[in-house]
Design an enzyme around this catalytic site. Sequence first.
Site, PDB file in Angstrom:
ATOM      1  N   LEU A 164      39.187  40.886  43.406  1.00 49.63           N
ATOM      2  CA  LEU A 164      39.372  41.893  42.363  1.00 49.63           C
ATOM      3  C   LEU A 164      38.305  41.802  41.280  1.00 49.63           C
ATOM      4  O   LEU A 164      37.955  42.795  40.657  1.00 49.63           O
ATOM      5  CB  LEU A 164      40.754  41.744  41.711  1.00 49.63           C
ATOM      6  CG  LEU A 164      41.958  41.992  42.611  1.00 49.63           C
ATOM      7  CD1 LEU A 164      43.239  41.605  41.886  1.00 49.63           C
ATOM      8  CD2 LEU A 164      42.006  43.463  43.018  1.00 49.63           C
ATOM      9  N   GLY A 165      37.804  40.602  41.016  1.00 50.06           N
ATOM     10  CA  GLY A 165      36.818  40.423  39.966  1.00 50.06           C
ATOM     11  C   GLY A 165      36.596  38.963  39.664  1.00 50.06           C
ATOM     12  O   GLY A 165      37.043  38.075  40.400  1.00 50.06           O
ATOM     13  N   GLN A 166      35.914  38.731  38.575  1.00 48.87           N
ATOM     14  CA  GLN A 166      35.545  37.366  38.218  1.00 48.87           C
ATOM     15  C   GLN A 166      35.747  37.165  36.729  1.00 48.87           C
ATOM     16  O   GLN A 166      35.324  37.993  35.929  1.00 48.87           O
ATOM     17  CB  GLN A 166      34.064  37.116  38.547  1.00 48.87           C
ATOM     18  CG  GLN A 166      33.577  35.711  38.239  1.00 48.87           C
ATOM     19  CD  GLN A 166      33.841  34.732  39.379  1.00 48.87           C
ATOM     20  OE1 GLN A 166      34.026  35.139  40.520  1.00 48.87           O
ATOM     21  NE2 GLN A 166      33.871  33.452  39.053  1.00 48.87           N
ATOM     22  N   GLY A 167      36.416  36.095  36.330  1.00 52.49           N
ATOM     23  CA  GLY A 167      36.607  35.761  34.929  1.00 52.49           C
ATOM     24  C   GLY A 167      36.093  34.373  34.650  1.00 52.49           C
ATOM     25  O   GLY A 167      35.522  33.708  35.527  1.00 52.49           O
ATOM     26  N   GLY A 168      36.285  33.933  33.404  1.00 53.93           N
ATOM     27  CA  GLY A 168      35.821  32.610  33.036  1.00 53.93           C
ATOM     28  C   GLY A 168      36.510  31.518  33.822  1.00 53.93           C
ATOM     29  O   GLY A 168      35.963  30.437  34.032  1.00 53.93           O
ATOM     30  N   PHE A 169      37.690  31.795  34.292  1.00 52.95           N
ATOM     31  CA  PHE A 169      38.470  30.824  35.055  1.00 52.95           C
ATOM     32  C   PHE A 169      37.928  30.683  36.471  1.00 52.95           C
ATOM     33  O   PHE A 169      37.887  29.609  37.039  1.00 52.95           O
ATOM     34  CB  PHE A 169      39.926  31.316  35.103  1.00 52.95           C
ATOM     35  CG  PHE A 169      40.896  30.368  35.751  1.00 52.95           C
ATOM     36  CD1 PHE A 169      41.663  29.518  34.971  1.00 52.95           C
ATOM     37  CD2 PHE A 169      41.060  30.331  37.122  1.00 52.95           C
ATOM     38  CE1 PHE A 169      42.574  28.653  35.559  1.00 52.95           C
ATOM     39  CE2 PHE A 169      41.957  29.463  37.714  1.00 52.95           C
ATOM     40  CZ  PHE A 169      42.716  28.614  36.919  1.00 52.95           C
ATOM     41  N   GLY A 170      37.481  31.819  37.001  1.00 50.46           N
ATOM     42  CA  GLY A 170      37.029  31.845  38.381  1.00 50.46           C
ATOM     43  C   GLY A 170      37.352  33.193  38.988  1.00 50.46           C
ATOM     44  O   GLY A 170      37.713  34.139  38.289  1.00 50.46           O
TER      45      GLY A 170
ATOM     46  N   ASP B 120      42.284  33.960  22.760  1.00 53.47           N
ATOM     47  CA  ASP B 120      41.289  34.671  23.571  1.00 53.47           C
ATOM     48  C   ASP B 120      41.760  36.094  23.869  1.00 53.47           C
ATOM     49  O   ASP B 120      41.639  36.580  24.995  1.00 53.47           O
ATOM     50  CB  ASP B 120      41.029  33.915  24.870  1.00 53.47           C
ATOM     51  CG  ASP B 120      39.712  34.341  25.533  1.00 53.47           C
ATOM     52  OD1 ASP B 120      38.858  34.907  24.824  1.00 53.47           O
ATOM     53  OD2 ASP B 120      39.556  34.113  26.737  1.00 53.47           O
TER      54      ASP B 120
END
Length: 821
Positions: free
Chosen positions: A509-515, A628
């Site tokens: 679905l996408g990419q965030g700071g977590f992974g 955040d």
Amino acid sequence: MELFEKIGGLPATLLFLFFIFSSGVSPSIGGDILTPAQPLTDGQELISAGERFILGFFSPIKTNNRYIGIWYKVSPPTVVWVANRQHPISDHNGSLSITANGTLIIINQNSKIIWSSGSSGLANPVAQLLDDGNFIVKEANILGSLTWQSFDYPSDTLLPGMKLGWNLTSGLNRNITSWTSPSDPASGLYTGAMDLHGNPQLILWEGSSQLWRTGSWNGKTLTGIPDILHYKIFLLEFVINNDEVFCMYHTTNTSLIARLTVNYTGICQRSVWLDDSKMWISYLSEPKDPCDYMSQCGVYGVCNMDDSPMCSCLKGFKPRSPTNWDLRDWRDGCMRMTELDCRNGTDGFVTMKNIKLPDTSRSTVDRSMELNECRAMCLRNCSCTAYASADINGTGCIIWTTELIDIRVFSFGGQDLNVRLAAIDLGLGLHHSHSRTMVGILVGSVLGILLFASVGICIWIHRRRRTGAVPFASHRNNECEEGKEWELPSFDLGTIIAATNNFSIENKLGQGGFGPVYKGKLGEEQEIAIKRLSKTSAQGTDEFMNEMTLIAKLQHRNLIRLLGCCTQREERTLVYEYMPNKSLDTFLFDKDKAVLLDWQTRYNIIEGIAQGLLYLHRDSRLRIIHRDLKASNILLDKDMNPKISDFGLARIFREDETALNTRRVVGTYGYMSPEYAMDGVFSVKSDVFSFGVLVLEIISGKKNRGVSISEYKGNLLAHAWSLWMEGNGLELVDESISNSISMVEAINCIKLGLLCVQESPKDRPTMSSVVLMLGNRNTSLPDPKRPGFFPTRARPEVESSKSKTDSASINEFSITTVEGR
């Protein structure tokens, strides 16, 4: 309603001249009288004898449609009645006339009758505009010969002396109905009407649904509006007899200009005109808070704005659905702990003070009965659930024989409500006390035995673990086991792999700071979102554990729901409910998708985020600072309802803590408060600042960061502040929704956003105040101070959890506006 809403800095004189020009105003046809010999053409007026009211043609804002209306002769003019509200005239060739038999008619450019008052059967009829705003048809020069009046057919405004309610003889029902919009006086969605069922009360309807009710008349006031007693300039009258049931109000000072309106947003407002400042002041608006809305807490539930959470059960009752209750979903209401025992006559009553009585459409009334007789009658009727005095002086009897609904507690005012309970729930009688004591002893004994056994088992498990001999720990030796305390399910890695097709790129679905975040499916139907901790992620195991332990303890409709986790082998994944509309930023900052976020949707998103933050700061079991909050961490469900996500950086506050200091500043630059970004000091007011940034981004469709200095004079906050100080706040609104906005709401939201981003934390409102401001859409907000500005270039020590471009976290004439009043 006010024809013109102030937007910007145009002089009042210029704006008034604009109104005269746009309305085609020309000299009066001869005072306040209309006769069959001379119709009123577009551009002519009738003016009441005392020059308080004017009748003529007008056009609302953003339309050339023409309507016959009556307005207060103030500047700006304020429309209080519209004749042909459903049938506008498209040019300036219409006319109003009275026929030889006393019928008022409006004719359009094609000489077609588009509105009629109905025949009056008079020999020498005239129509007259009175100084109270009433337009009447009567026999010329004969007092008391009135056959028709505009007061019997209100639009959206109730003036002093107008009746709201029923003529039981003729069947006439007088109610007020909102305009559809500021540019359309046609009957809108909201109606204020008298309900004759049970003990009569006024109800505000939204379509076919009850939105708010005044409560019944208690001889002094309406039980749901105790505040009105504070306003001595108004006299409230409520009449109930065989011929009529109505409510009306008068002013103690006849020169006072006043009105009561139901506006197109569903707010019932009482306003007075201040001639010195040339403006309307709203002194009371309903509904004013969440407890005012119908049945917020379900049957037998009680709403109290001074409590947190606001809903509780009546004494002797418990939540019908404890799980939903914990999730702040109170629709199922409450149920009795003990059923009534009418046969043995052991039931009693608990008296609740300062109550808005339950919905009286479900009640029966006897106004001649004394209160002690009322009590006895309730006890004799096995279906009776509660009783109260019909008059605040202690006379009359109201009895409910159905479930009690829409109860709220006031800090002052209201009435006594006597709720029927089984004796055991009142603690009455020796037998019942003894029985309860014995039950308490028995339960206590059992719990003691279980506790002793639990301690022993824990000691045994501890010893066995030290020797590696706990069988069920051998294949689930992972952090998810620590979530057992919060009943957090642990998923098998094979299940996760199967659900995501082995973390395939097609499922990403996408990419965030977590992974990365993947879409998955459990079984055939349940869609899920899976956050997978990247080995190169800036957020590590600590953040993973933080999010897992926090969200497991949080349950609210505006927070993302954690379904479970998996930490087998080297994998660390969190399993969430799937949000089909992904995150807010995917719509907000995309010109093509932004049009899908109309004004009402954006307002609902702002309200939802505020409710979620209030839960974190005040209403949850833990006191949590998110740290955040940003557009990519606001997920949208299928109905575009917002859910706050990503709690990896969140911190728990103790009750005695107001602020904390950290050397490790984490979050997303552009959303951080100045005191946090610069000094590492964070508190609930840090989240309030982030919320304010979000509000301004939602309104503008622009990011606070990532824009050119020339375009935004530094950043979005600086740009918004500059526009506000210039009196051009509405220029901030996203062009894609400019046709759908409520100008009053938009201005208030911009003001609210600026209040939240003020430089000093002590100046920013709390989230509880923010929710109240949003709940009362027409409330008057304080003026904001300068926002907290700081450089747009991050300092080296600031860590950012800024998402990549494809991020997908788990999911109101002061000017020229016509409004119907």
